[in-house]
Structure formats: structure tokens, C-alpha cells
Scaffold this motif. Sequence first.
Motif: not given
Ligand code: SF4
Lengths: 549, 417
Positions: A41, A52, A55, A92-93, A103, A490-491, A493
Motif C-alpha cells: 500500500c 501501514q 493504520l 493491498c495484500n 484504506i 490491516c495485515l 505487511c
Molecule cells: S494489509 Fe495493511 S499493510 Fe498490507 S497492503 Fe493492505 S493496508 Fe497495506
Amino acid sequence: MSQQHPDVPFAVTLDVGSSLANLTGTWRTERPVYVDRLPPCNHACPAGENIQAWLAYAEEGDYEAAWREAMRDNPLPAIMGRACYHPCEGACNRSPLDDAVNIHAVERFLGDQAIEKGWVPAAGAAPTGKKVLVIGAGPSGLSAAYHLRRLGHAVTIREAGPVPGGMMRFGIPAYRLPREIVQAEIDRILAMGVDLDLNHKVEDIQAEMKDGGFDACFLAIGAHLAKRVDIPTPDAGKILDAIGVLREMDTSENPPLLGRRVVVYGGGNTAIDMARTAKRLGAEEAIIVYRRTREMMPAHDFEVEEALAEGVILNWLTTIKEIDDSGSFVVEKMALNDEGWPEPTGEFDTIEADSLVLALGQNVDTGFIAKVPGVEIDKDGVIQVGPDMMTGFEGLFAGGDMVPSERTITVAVGHGKKAARHIDAWLGGARHEPPPRHELAGMDKLNTWYYADAPKAVQPALDVVRRQTSFDEIHRGLDETNALYEARRCLSCGNCFECDNCYGVCPDNSVIKLGPGKRFEFNYDYCKGCGICAAECPCGAIEMVPENI
Amino acid sequence: MLEQIEGSHAVAKAIALSRPEVICAYPITPQTHIVERCAELIRVGAIRNCEFINVESEFAALSVAIGSSAAGARTYTATASQGLLFMAEAVYNAAGLGLPIVMTIGNRAIGAPINIWNDHSDSMALRDAGWIQLHAETNQEAADLHIQAFKLAERLSAPVMVCMDGFILTHAYERVEIPTQDQVDAFLPPYRPRQILDPSDPYSIGAMVGPEAFMEVRYLAHDKLLQALGVIPEIQKEFEDIFGRDSGGLFHSYRMEDAKTVVVTMGSLAGTVKDLVDDLHKDGARIGVISLCSYRPFPLDGLRYALRGASKVIVLEKSLAPGFGGVLASDVRMALQGVDTHVHTVIAGLGGRPITRKSLARMFARAERGELKDPHFLDLDLDIVRREIDNQRGQITAGPIAENILREIGPCTPKAV
Ligand code: SF4
Ligand SMILES: Cc1cc2nc3c(=O)[nH]c(=O)nc-3n(C[C@H](O)[C@H](O)[C@H](O)COP(=O)(O)OP(=O)(O)OC[C@H]3O[C@@H](n4cnc5c(N)ncnc54)[C@H](O)[C@@H]3O)c2cc1C
Ligand code: SF4
């Protein structure tokens, strides 16, 4: 021992022993290393937001800290949360798992909270005594002014129009971007001590710089000259341009008169906004005429869908040839050739309409810029800049729609930030070297098994009837509960979120917990490099690095 | 109280009466009914102050048992066959650490080929791990041996396996006298650990010991099991005093008074043999039976004395040491070292093959006539075996023996036990 425990078994029960003397870490061929990887992101955000990271604050419910984190890169979160096309979400993953993190909705929530609560940016650096002129109060100019101000420079913005905001006022309609939001975020920048001269069209850059004693200048005048095509017509008054009409929406007392049937010519976002605006102004029919196919329209698909829902009519593979004496629009059908390009078919038709609005794109008003020595204008009529955003004239920087790039407010804001950093360095006689980028935290770096399913929170939207008749904002924001929920989707990442997995799985107890917010450390004396921590880290925050042996 | 009850459930009741504090087991046929019933008894509150710990494998089951026993809890587990092999490392550790864990073995063959029926290969495989190994002849004895096992284990600080024949005992409904709690409490005092792992008074157990001490540790383990040879009959006596039953001990003797031929065997098979021997006595045969209860420690002296009048000994066993012969038989031979008594080895019932009185009678008759080959495999289908051996000699690439044998005897549905 035997004195303490006289009847314990021989050589089976022993003194308190410890195997800590055996530094098993020496067996290692690979070592785990905590890393911060670049979340996709962040990577996709043209304004370079550390999404991230903010978030993560929002996830804790600390919205102010989240907002401040976002404000490090972007001074307009309430605007961006509404009008940005959010490429972050496309990257986004989370998308392949269920749905991308919403987001932009969280960003908008943070921006609105800040306006509501009156949060102001932290004080910037001490005054440097340098003066910078910013030409144009669009998103790019505003962003540059904000960042330059934070770096301690005195900033003056000169704006040709009667209000600041650029295309955020003269282009993007109010139903997508309410004006009080735009004004509130601009006011917050001005309150930092940025001077703004309105109705001041700059004609001679060098003279203004000299007269005002400016040390550098950031040029961000956008692209405001509507492109036109030659359509023979007995009544030139029937042909308008979208940029002019949309601008009037904001600047003139009386809404523009378009008639009952309006034809919009073009296939970009501006054409869509124009048709939807016409609908809201009372047109019974708003017809978009586009020479290619629907798939080829540069407009974003979700905007096309919204327009169709509001009753906008789409006429693709069609060109307008002329407006005949009776006032009918003569159109010609197009067909795609073998290479997929539209070609005239010789088949004609007529459309009855009261006005034609051209939405064929915009050019940069380069006239007065061409006079500045060294400035290069390329064949598309945009200004050439180097990687440091500087034009061919020392001290003159440029960004936003007027330089070669995608034309969005997010790119404009990103350019403003980037230019500010280079201007700051240049003023100090140095060069700004952006820090090296972290490795991308792609899907392959994640262990998604650990994340629970959580469908995306949906923003409520206005019903279609209200949308067709008013300029009220279509999408509403998230409230505190679903904003929090959304942030928690949100993971994280590529960045440790202290889930304790590594701490729990390490068979050698070699992960040392440093306390809340302080993450972890490896005890390399005992870490054997088995790599379980790296395999079980949900977010890819541990990398295995070969040892030099 | 006398109950008509499945062997596994009788054992579970005996465990419950022994007031264990931790039960930790992983289910495997044919032991499953025992641990399932134990878990149920804990759930319904019939075993109080006891925790049932679920684990992911046999290795974990015994490892947890080691931990809980070292921490001072009376600990029980159970397994069989491949499960016992899977926990083998922990089996040795439990003995090495001198932890009085009681473990039931529902005796079952070991693969490959996989087989769920009874023989003694599993507990035999771990006979030298340092555990006491007791074999039950009946379900009554199986239940009783468990109560005795805790007392024995805790008195000696040594783990005890109670072996019972899979299916033949575990799944059979028989009349079993279930003792009262008062009786068991009178027999089995609360567990007083020799030492307890306690963080406030730390020490290490089982850490590295070098060549300078290891021999001694092993000698002491050997000595401990030899001491058990004395303790087992003591406990048998104490048990009889309270429960009024002769259960356990080193071995049982049957019609040994004037026996010329003695059958030595182990486990549930003794019942069949005794019935047959009764019949044969009517025809004037002088056959006695010894059924071993304590296989480890092995009562060398006791057996030697018991077998002193025999001219022929037939060891009837459910285990095979490939490339060597009988396992139990060689131990019996050791007991008769220097004595000129012929010891026959009869391997029977591998993988659950039924051992019928008819086959046994035929085998005894051949032994009487001096025609018994050594070792003798009871009811071995010689045709299949010969064909397979010829086949192998002919073409070395022939498939695995077991599969070829199955092909010979046609589609095979092993009979339910
Ligand atoms: S999960 Fe969170 S850190 Fe991963 S791409 Fe989506 S918003 Fe960004
Ligand atoms: C109808 C429409 C809808 C859009 N929708 C979106 C959207 O939803 N999302 C998105 O990301 N982007 C959208 N865009 C694009 C986006 O608005 C622009 O990319 C962005 O505003 C460019 O910012 P800028 O600062 O470079 O220029 P602008 O926003 O154009 O601002 C330039 C400013 O400079 C002033 N100026 C010009 N010449 C002079 C001069 N000589 N002296 C002084 N001042 C001068 C202008 O008056 C203007 O205020 C849209 C554009 C249009 C036209
Ligand atoms: S496993 Fe969890 S705690 Fe460890 S590095 Fe990854 S995110 Fe952080």
C-alpha cells in the motif's frame, strides 16, 4: 547436592545445571534478522504515505497519532480520503484474502476527526530566513507550501483564481468532495503562517521572484486549458467546455445553463463528472459520446457505474461530426479495426440536444513559462523537470498536472512533498538523497494462515434519487467502530505488529521480548538459525540471512 | 462387586480406584477403550483431582507423563504396537529417571504389514528399556495388576507396564470382581514421591553423565529390577490379604506336581492351554503349565526351581526374533542353563492367528513322539511359505513377501477377533 538431597538417585539427579555454556548459536548457517519491509500500500501511494504505520495507530484507537503519522506525508487526509483513487487498495495484500483494507475510508475518518477536533500540525523547524514562492494553490502547491513551512521556510502562494484549491474546487464536483472539507484543510495550512495572494495571476516568474525577494519558486499551475476539436456549427454558443462549466459551478452565482438534453464528448473522469453534474443541474438526459469502447474509457469503472446508476446515458464507438442547421448533432458510428482501434464506418445518425460540452482533456498554459530561460517544454506541452523536480532554470521547481505524470491530486501532493524536500536541500546548498527503499512485502512474504476472515466495512451511500437532484456528498464516512474494525483488518505487511509468534515458536528461547512497542531481539548466542520464527511470522518481518562461514 | 464387563472398562475402573492425578494418553487400537473410559470417568467426576491431558502423539503422551510424574503426580498412560515404538525414546527416559509411571500395553503386532491383532512383538521390542513388564492372564488379573502396579512402581521408583492381550482381553466381556474404593485405599497409600521437581528447590534430572558414571547408573537400574523379583511376590501377598485373590506375582503354576512336560507361556493363552491340559490329564498325560506374569524382571531362579522335575519344556510364545527364533524361549533356556532339559520353541498366534485347542493338541502329541521341529510355527501354512520361498529364489525381484502370500491364499478378510 547430595547434602541437600541425601536420597536422590546417583548421577540421575544432579546439581542445577544449565546448558547455557553451550553457545549453540555457533552451529548456525543462517541468521534470522528483524526487518521492516515496504508494505504494498505504501509502495503504491503516490503521496508516499506510510499507510501501514498510521493504520497501526488507528488499530490501537489512537486516531490523533494516526492522523499525525498521515500528516507527515499528506496535509490533506480528509480530501484524499474522498477524492483519491486509492491505488493503495489496488495493491493491498488483503485483496486476495477477502477484500482490500478500506484504506481511504479510514483516512477520511481520520481527516474528519481532525477537522472536528481541531487538531493542528506540530510546530515545524526554526525559521531558515529563506523565502519560497509557490505559484498555484492546487493540491500540489498547497502540499509544497505545507512541507516547506514545516521545514522552516517563509512561503507565499500566488493564485490566479478567487479561491484556493485548484481542481479540488474548479474540477472535482461537490458531491464527491464537499467544499467545506476542502476549505477546512486549506485553512489549516494557511494557519501555519503560509501567505496566500488570491486573484493574482503570475505572468512573469523571474520578475515576481526578484521583486518579492524569493530564493526559490515552486510552480504548480495545473492544466486548465481545455482541449478542443473542430465541430462545424451554426451556433458556437451551444458548445462549451467541461472545465469552464465545472469551474463556474464553484465561482459564479448562477449555475451554467445547459438545457434539457446535454451531450458530453469524451471518455475520461472529467466527462463523467460533467454528465453527472448536468443531471444534477436538471438535465433530463445527459449523454456521454465517446469514440472508443466502454472498456477503453480512461474513466474509472466505479465512476462509470455510479453515473449509469444515476441515469447518465453512454454512447460509445461514436464521433460527433457537426451540428447541422436544424441544430441536430450528426454523429458517425465507429468500429474497431483488426488492431483494436476505432475507425469510421460511414454510418451516420443524429442526436437531438441543447448543448455540447467538450471533455477532451486539458493542456498546460505554458505561454509565460516558455519565457523563462532554460525551461524545457516537451511535445505534449508539459514542463520537463529532473528527478529533483527542478526545471531547467536554477531554483525553479515544478510539479502536479503541469509536469509529465499521472494527473491526480495524490500525485500532485506527492510532487509537492518531494519538491519541498529538494528545494529545502537546494536552499541549503545540498542535494536531497531519498533514503533507500525497503524490499517490498509482497504476498509471498506473508503467512496468511494466521489472519482471520474479516469482510470489509462498507460506507453508506446516498440513494439514487437524492443523487440525481442534489450536490450532497454521495458517500458517507465510517464511524468510530467500523473505522477501528477496518484498521484492524490491516495485515501489517512487512512490519512487526508484536503478535508474539516468533517469541512463542522459538525452540531455543532465543527471541527476547523488549516490551510493548519495542518489538523483539534475537539472542544469537543460542539461535541455531532453524528459521521457524521467519516461517511463522505472519507479516514477513523476519528475514533469514546467510552467515559468512 | 462382580460385574460382567469389557476388559478395557474393568481396567479403567481399576485405574480410577487407584486415584491417579494425571492421565495422558493418545488413542490406539486396541487400547482406545481404556483411555476413552478414563477420560469419561474424569469428566463425570468419578476420578477426582485428576487431569486428563490431550496430546498429539504417543511420544508426547509419555513425555507429558514423565513431566507430571517428575513433578510428583501419580501418572498413568496407555498405548500399543506402533504407539509404543513411537514413544520408545521416552520409554527409556522414564525408566532412567526412575519415574513410577504405570502404562497399559494392549498387546498388538507391529507392522509392516500393518496388523491390529494380538501378539507380543510390541512389549517385547522394549523389554530392555528398564521397565517392569507384567502380563495379565485374565481380565480379572489385568484389573488387579494395575492396582498392584502403582504400588510396585512407587515402592521401587520404577515404571511398570501392564501388558494385556489386545482384543482377546481388552475387548472381551467377562466377569470381573471390581474392588471397592476402601479396599484399594487400604492397599495403595497415597503417592509419596522420592523427589519432586520444584522451582523453589531446583536441581537437574537426567542431564549428561559421562563414561565415569554411566556403567554404575545402568548397574543400579539392573539391580533395581532384580530387587523387584522380591517385591513383586510381597505385593502379591499384600494384595491377597486385602482382596482375597491370588493375582500377579512372578508366575503361576498349574498342575505342576508330577509334570514331565511343562508348557511355559505368557498372557491370555495360558487359559486355553490349561483347559487342554485338563483334558489331556484325563488320558493320563503329565503336562504342567507355567504362565509368566513378570517377564521383566525375569524370574530366572524361580523358573529353574519350578522346572526342576520336567524332562521336556515347551515354550509357547507370541513373539519371534527373526533370524534367531523364540524370544521367551531363549530366556527360559537361560533359566535352565546347565540343565539337560530339552526346551522346545513354539511360535504361535502372530498377528492374531487363532490358537486352537486342536492345533495345540496336535503339537503336544508330536512333542510327545519327539517329532517336534525346533522352532515350531503353530499352524503355519507350509504350502504358501514354500511356494513363496521358491518364488523368491527364482526371481529375486518378486514383490514383498506379505503381499505374495496374500495372493496365494486369495482375498483375505481377517476374521474379527
Ligand atoms: S494489509 Fe495493511 S499493510 Fe498490507 S497492503 Fe493492505 S493496508 Fe497495506
Ligand atoms: C473534473 C475533474 C475531476 C477530477 N477528479 C479527480 C479525482 O477524483 N481524484 C483525483 O485524484 N484527481 C482528480 N482530478 C485531477 C486533479 O484534480 C488534478 O490532478 C490536481 O488537482 C492537480 O493539481 P495541481 O496542483 O497540479 O493543479 P490544479 O489543481 O489544477 O491547481 C493549479 C492552480 O494553479 C492556479 N493557476 C494557474 N495558472 C496560474 C498562474 N499563472 N498564476 C497563479 N495561479 C495559477 C489555478 O487557478 C489552480 O488553482 C480531477 C480533475 C478534473 C478536471
Ligand atoms: S512473528 Fe509477530 S512478533 Fe514476531 S516479528 Fe512477526 S509480527 Fe512481529
